[in-house]
Write a protein that holds these residues in place. Structure first.
Motif, short mmCIF file in Angstrom:
data_model
loop_
_atom_site.label_atom_id
_atom_site.label_comp_id
_atom_site.label_asym_id
_atom_site.label_seq_id
_atom_site.Cartn_x
_atom_site.Cartn_y
_atom_site.Cartn_z
N SER A 111 -0.27 4.43 5.37
CA SER A 111 -0.57 3.95 4.07
C SER A 111 0.66 4.65 2.95
CB SER A 111 -1.34 4.68 3.52
OG SER A 111 -2.03 5.68 3.65
N TYR A 112 1.49 5.61 3.20
CA TYR A 112 2.48 6.13 2.18
C TYR A 112 4.00 5.18 2.58
CZ TYR A 112 -0.41 8.24 -0.64
OH TYR A 112 -1.80 9.12 -0.81
N LEU A 113 4.32 5.02 4.29
CA LEU A 113 5.29 4.50 4.12
C LEU A 113 5.48 2.77 3.52
CD1 LEU A 113 7.38 4.87 7.00
CD2 LEU A 113 5.81 2.83 7.84
N SER A 114 7.07 2.93 2.98
CA SER A 114 7.20 1.97 2.68
C SER A 114 8.98 1.37 2.70
CB SER A 114 7.64 2.24 0.60
OG SER A 114 8.95 3.25 0.65
N THR A 115 9.24 2.22 3.45
CA THR A 115 10.26 1.78 4.79
C THR A 115 10.17 2.11 5.90
OG1 THR A 115 12.04 2.78 2.44
CG2 THR A 115 13.86 2.45 4.73
N LEU A 116 10.74 1.42 6.71
CA LEU A 116 10.96 1.63 8.16
C LEU A 116 12.00 0.33 9.56
CD1 LEU A 116 9.05 1.66 10.57
CD2 LEU A 116 8.49 -0.56 9.91
N LYS A 117 12.63 1.13 9.50
CA LYS A 117 13.81 1.30 10.97
C LYS A 117 13.24 0.95 12.01
CE LYS A 117 18.19 0.85 8.28
NZ LYS A 117 19.52 0.46 8.79
N VAL A 118 12.80 -0.20 12.64
CA VAL A 118 12.20 0.30 14.05
C VAL A 118 12.75 -0.77 15.07
CG1 VAL A 118 10.23 -0.99 13.62
CG2 VAL A 118 10.38 1.04 15.45
N CYS A 119 13.06 -0.64 16.21
CA CYS A 119 13.62 -1.62 17.27
C CYS A 119 12.00 -1.60 18.04
CB CYS A 119 13.85 -1.24 18.87
SG CYS A 119 15.97 -1.19 17.47
N ILE A 120 11.28 -3.24 18.39
CA ILE A 120 10.02 -3.24 18.88
C ILE A 120 10.54 -4.14 20.02
CG2 ILE A 120 8.40 -2.80 17.90
CD1 ILE A 120 8.08 -5.58 17.52
N SER A 121 9.84 -4.08 21.79
CA SER A 121 10.37 -5.09 22.73
C SER A 121 10.48 -6.26 22.62
CB SER A 121 10.04 -4.66 24.47
OG SER A 121 8.61 -4.57 23.92
N ASP A 122 9.05 -6.77 21.49
CA ASP A 122 8.82 -8.04 22.02
C ASP A 122 6.81 -8.25 20.82
OD1 ASP A 122 5.96 -8.08 23.31
OD2 ASP A 122 7.53 -8.30 25.25
N ALA A 123 6.94 -9.41 20.20
CA ALA A 123 5.55 -9.36 19.34
C ALA A 123 4.71 -8.95 20.16
CB ALA A 123 5.54 -10.76 19.20
N ASN A 124 4.44 -9.13 21.58
CA ASN A 124 2.85 -8.16 22.05
C ASN A 124 2.89 -7.24 22.05
OD1 ASN A 124 2.27 -10.98 22.87
ND2 ASN A 124 4.47 -10.41 25.07
N CYS A 125 4.14 -6.06 21.15
CA CYS A 125 3.41 -4.87 21.22
C CYS A 125 3.10 -4.50 19.27
CB CYS A 125 5.42 -3.92 20.17
SG CYS A 125 6.27 -3.89 21.87
N ILE A 126 3.41 -6.01 18.40
CA ILE A 126 2.76 -6.12 17.35
C ILE A 126 1.07 -5.72 17.30
CG2 ILE A 126 2.53 -7.11 14.87
CD1 ILE A 126 5.25 -7.64 15.71
N PRO A 127 -0.24 -5.18 17.20
CA PRO A 127 -1.21 -5.78 17.05
C PRO A 127 -1.65 -6.68 15.96
CG PRO A 127 -1.22 -3.58 15.45
CD PRO A 127 0.12 -4.07 15.77
N LYS A 128 -2.77 -7.38 16.63
CA LYS A 128 -3.05 -8.75 16.44
C LYS A 128 -3.72 -8.91 14.52
CE LYS A 128 -2.41 -10.97 19.71
NZ LYS A 128 -1.04 -11.83 19.38
N SER A 129 -4.14 -7.47 14.17
CA SER A 129 -5.11 -7.91 13.15
C SER A 129 -4.89 -5.74 12.26
CB SER A 129 -6.15 -7.63 13.38
OG SER A 129 -7.15 -6.63 14.06
N VAL A 130 -4.60 -5.91 11.55
CA VAL A 130 -4.83 -4.49 10.97
C VAL A 130 -5.96 -4.48 10.01
CG1 VAL A 130 -1.68 -3.56 11.45
CG2 VAL A 130 -2.96 -5.02 9.43
N GLU A 131 -6.27 -2.86 9.50
CA GLU A 131 -7.25 -2.24 8.92
C GLU A 131 -6.86 -2.46 6.95
OE1 GLU A 131 -9.25 1.22 9.38
OE2 GLU A 131 -9.93 0.63 11.00
N VAL A 132 -5.97 -2.31 6.58
CA VAL A 132 -5.26 -2.56 5.40
C VAL A 132 -3.50 -3.29 6.05
CG1 VAL A 132 -4.25 -1.90 3.78
CG2 VAL A 132 -6.76 -1.22 4.61
N GLU A 133 -2.63 -4.45 4.88
CA GLU A 133 -1.52 -4.43 5.18
C GLU A 133 -0.93 -3.27 5.01
OE1 GLU A 133 -1.71 -8.18 4.17
OE2 GLU A 133 -2.51 -9.72 5.54
#
Length: 350
Positions: A111-133
């Motif tokens: 919840s406090y994360l404001s800066t993110l640098k990350v590599c992922i393999s494709d969009a399937n790694c990203i969940p379809k929904s989250v509790e809080v954006e």
């Protein structure tokens, strides 16, 4: 190191001989931990004990294992840099039964994360929904199918602007913006200022990406490498915009697009591309006779710099209906244009 119980910042960058980091769990007051370019192949589970950690940097490591429920314990984390060789999101860990690697939802849940640098393999790694954006203020998110692109590695090794960038890179994948879930579009895509496509087979019309991603704040667009379906960069006939597009874009970089035949088909709405200052076209071997037809050229009142090399065009500018006060060009760099016959495809305007 276990005696350094008051330590608040620890930098272990380029320490290639470290093989055991379990002692790190004793440093409960640690707020900053940087382990760039280390040789560790798995992230120590003891890092999850550093509940006061505000910044974690494991960029460019050889990490293959990041256990679930480790990073998610870092509830105070504000900055996370993990553009590394880790690709096995949510996969089972060999030899550990049902235990799995981290899922992207754990990062989205900080919840406090404001800066993110990350590599992922494709969009399937990203969940379809989250509790809080999430509320990412700055981010640099790269997707690359199979393995990390050398260009991406070079980008984040030479770029220390993680505190002030909003970047998205899609490399060697069929993924387009339309594949991302709504929460990710709201959090990242629509706030992206620098967008990069590299060898994206699914990319066919950049206007569709603009529409899906609500890319109103985009400043820099780069399209690089083989994009087989991309015949026209912008097709305003099949995708008819009713408002200006890319009105805030300042730089457009097109490189090694051998299937690209035209920059724009159809008529863009007034105000489109009105802020574009730099256009770079390199090694695009199948573009039409004119690089910038007059209808497109008149959409570029702010264009100051044109870079063109190793591209098969006969003329740089179309002259029909061209008025000299409509262009602000100050600098041109032209190299290896072996079939160029002239700057304009007719009498130059006076």
């Amino acid at each position: 190191m276990s005696f350094l119980t008051n330590l608040q910042a620890l930098y272990l960058n380029y320490c290639l001989n470290i093989i055991d980091m379990s002692v790190i769990g004793e440093l409960h007051k640690l707020e900053i931990l940087s382990m760039r370019e280390n040789a560790l192949k798995e992230m120590s589970r003891e890092i999850g004990q550093l509940t006061n950690l505000r910044m974690l940097d494991v960029s460019a490591q050889c990490i293959r294992t990041i256990r679930s429920k480790v990073i998610s314990k870092l509830h105070k984390l504000e900055e996370l840099y993990m553009q590394c060789g880790f690709w096995d999101w949510v996969s089972k860990i060999d030899g550990e039964g049902q235990k799995t690697n981290i899922g992207f939802d754990e990062i989205a849940g900080l919840s406090y994360l404001s800066t993110l640098k990350v590599c992922i393999s494709d969009a399937n790694c990203i969940p379809k929904s989250v509790e809080v954006e999430p509320n990412w203020v700055y981010f640099d998110i790269s997707t690359c199918h199979g393995h990390i692109s050398e260009r991406i590695i070079e980008n984040f090794r030479s770029d220390d602007s993680g505190h002030n960038c909003r970047s998205l890179s899609l490399s060697r994948t069929d993924t387009t913006i339309g594949a991302f879930p709504d929460w990710f579009v709201n959090t990242a895509v629509k706030n992206t200022e620098r967008l990069r496509y590299e060898e994206c087979k699914g990319l066919s019309n950049i206007l569709v990406e603009y529409d899906h991603g609500r890319l109103h704040g985009l400043k820099v667009l780069s399209v690089i490498g083989r994009c087989e379906s991309l015949k026209e960069l912008m097709n305003a006939i099949t995708c008819v915009p009713d408002k200006p597009v890319f009105e805030n874009m300042e730089e457009l970089h097109l490189k090694e697009l051998n299937d690209l035949e035209e920059l724009c088909v159809g008529e863009l709405p007034p105000g489109s591309l009105c802020s574009l200052k730099l256009l770079e076209v390199r090694r695009c071997c199948n573009l039409g006779n004119v690089l910038l037809p007059s209808k497109l050229l008149q959409k570029l009142p702010s264009l100051e710099k044109l870079l063109c090399s190793d591209t098969k065009v006969e003329y740089l500018f179309g002259c029909e209906g061209f008025e000299p006060d409509q262009i602000n060009l100050r600098e041109m760099e032209l190299q290896d244009l072996h079939v160029v016959r002239g700057i304009c495809n007719g009498p130059a305007p006076r």
